[in-house]
Design an enzyme around this catalytic site. Sequence first.
Site, PDB file in Angstrom:
ATOM      1  N   ARG A  12       0.860  -1.179   0.000  1.00 31.80           N
ATOM      2  CA  ARG A  12       0.000   0.000   0.000  1.00 31.80           C
ATOM      3  C   ARG A  12       0.891   1.221   0.000  1.00 31.80           C
ATOM      4  O   ARG A  12       1.459   1.594   1.037  1.00 31.80           O
ATOM      5  CB  ARG A  12      -0.921  -0.024   1.210  1.00 31.80           C
ATOM      6  CG  ARG A  12      -2.035  -1.044   1.108  1.00 31.80           C
ATOM      7  CD  ARG A  12      -2.847  -0.885  -0.162  1.00 31.80           C
ATOM      8  NE  ARG A  12      -4.193  -1.414  -0.011  1.00 31.80           N
ATOM      9  CZ  ARG A  12      -5.129  -1.308  -0.964  1.00 31.80           C
ATOM     10  NH1 ARG A  12      -4.858  -0.743  -2.121  1.00 31.80           N
ATOM     11  NH2 ARG A  12      -6.339  -1.803  -0.759  1.00 31.80           N
ATOM     12  N   ALA A  43     -11.122  -6.503  -1.457  1.00 34.59           N
ATOM     13  CA  ALA A  43     -11.906  -5.279  -1.643  1.00 34.59           C
ATOM     14  C   ALA A  43     -11.669  -4.721  -3.030  1.00 34.59           C
ATOM     15  O   ALA A  43     -10.736  -5.137  -3.716  1.00 34.59           O
ATOM     16  CB  ALA A  43     -11.515  -4.249  -0.590  1.00 34.59           C
ATOM     17  N   GLU A  48     -14.591  -8.881  -7.461  1.00 32.36           N
ATOM     18  CA  GLU A  48     -13.304  -8.580  -6.838  1.00 32.36           C
ATOM     19  C   GLU A  48     -12.802  -9.752  -6.008  1.00 32.36           C
ATOM     20  O   GLU A  48     -11.613 -10.065  -6.006  1.00 32.36           O
ATOM     21  CB  GLU A  48     -13.402  -7.320  -5.961  1.00 32.36           C
ATOM     22  CG  GLU A  48     -13.560  -6.031  -6.744  1.00 32.36           C
ATOM     23  CD  GLU A  48     -12.244  -5.552  -7.376  1.00 32.36           C
ATOM     24  OE1 GLU A  48     -11.175  -6.139  -7.099  1.00 32.36           O
ATOM     25  OE2 GLU A  48     -12.300  -4.591  -8.164  1.00 32.36           O
ATOM     26  N   GLU A  61      -9.243 -11.430  -6.945  1.00 33.02           N
ATOM     27  CA  GLU A  61      -8.111 -11.341  -6.004  1.00 33.02           C
ATOM     28  C   GLU A  61      -7.751 -12.681  -5.379  1.00 33.02           C
ATOM     29  O   GLU A  61      -6.595 -12.941  -5.065  1.00 33.02           O
ATOM     30  CB  GLU A  61      -8.408 -10.327  -4.886  1.00 33.02           C
ATOM     31  CG  GLU A  61      -8.358  -8.889  -5.352  1.00 33.02           C
ATOM     32  CD  GLU A  61      -8.430  -7.886  -4.197  1.00 33.02           C
ATOM     33  OE1 GLU A  61      -8.656  -8.301  -3.039  1.00 33.02           O
ATOM     34  OE2 GLU A  61      -8.242  -6.692  -4.456  1.00 33.02           O
ATOM     35  N   GLU A 105      -1.514  -5.353  -9.365  1.00 34.45           N
ATOM     36  CA  GLU A 105      -1.779  -5.855  -8.018  1.00 34.45           C
ATOM     37  C   GLU A 105      -0.871  -7.049  -7.739  1.00 34.45           C
ATOM     38  O   GLU A 105      -0.930  -8.048  -8.454  1.00 34.45           O
ATOM     39  CB  GLU A 105      -3.237  -6.309  -7.884  1.00 34.45           C
ATOM     40  CG  GLU A 105      -4.237  -5.174  -7.775  1.00 34.45           C
ATOM     41  CD  GLU A 105      -5.658  -5.686  -7.530  1.00 34.45           C
ATOM     42  OE1 GLU A 105      -6.339  -5.126  -6.681  1.00 34.45           O
ATOM     43  OE2 GLU A 105      -6.069  -6.649  -8.216  1.00 34.45           O
TER      44      GLU A 105
END
Lengths: 168, 168
Positions: free
Chosen positions: A54, A66, A82, A86, A130
């Site tokens: 992050r 999320a 999502e 993920e 990601e």
Amino acid sequence: MKPDESRIAYDGKLIDVTVERWGDHEREIVEHPGAVAVVAVDREGYVTLVRQQREPARKLLVELPAGTLEEGEEPAETARRELAEETGLHGGDWRSVTTFWTTPGFCRERMHLFFAEGVEAGDASPDEDEDVELVRWPVAEIERHLHEIEDAKTLAGLLLFLRDREAA
Amino acid sequence: MKPDESRIAYDGKLIDVTVERWGDHEREIVEHPGAVAVVAVDREGYVTLVRQQREPARKLLVELPAGTLEEGEEPAETARRELAEETGLHGGDWRSVTTFWTTPGFCRERMHLFFAEGVEAGDASPDEDEDVELVRWPVAEIERHLHEIEDAKTLAGLLLFLRDREAA
């Protein structure tokens, strides 16, 4: 409840900033499309979280799966999409639990929280930017991991989930 | 953990927006000085919250007393100052409980949570643009009010407080 005037002060990619005039004061507001988060528990009794870099925090954080609402998408649909992207998790029994503002003093991000129980494993397909590591905790051990959580939605979501189980 | 490049894309009053380049992707980050929130319980066993207009949400929200860190101020000092200004409450036994990011995907706001027990009543002195109504709930009734809470820090803070009491 409506501002007297509103102007876009910053037109960004994910977010914009609006300055609203309300009577004699102005408010600087970060515009955000809204988001979803999921407490997902599988048939083996494990909750799955994600650990990812992050940049605002300058560190890796462990969070609920999320994501951001896309235009015209219902929150429940975003949440299923999502979670599958993920973590690969899908199926299960879903509940819409609550919605809350992540930081309502200056930001229009509304978070929709879901519980998904009895989810099944599958293949994840994270976005290119990601880099997500999956973290699985037995539900009975969530309590002793809470001190590792540094994200508001994850704290609120896991605590609500624990209370819900205790009440059941 | 450091970006390759960083530029200020918006220079605002409370917030700025920075665009950071990390390898082949860019991150848009809302810069915020950080904040504090307090679960304050008085000697009569009431928790005090504040109900105020939140322009981003276009409604009144019930939240923990909270505020923004000022330059050079320690979070504990901000918390005592903001609690006294918004509610008049002061004194009592204070604990620093945890810190969390309010929305770490795009915002550098870190929230410092405190519990203050045995606080005493006094005179509030809210900022001119704050129109704050005090809300007092007996601690034993927090549980049944939780569904009224639409703010992440308040949900997390009250749920942590309830767990802490149950463990005591």
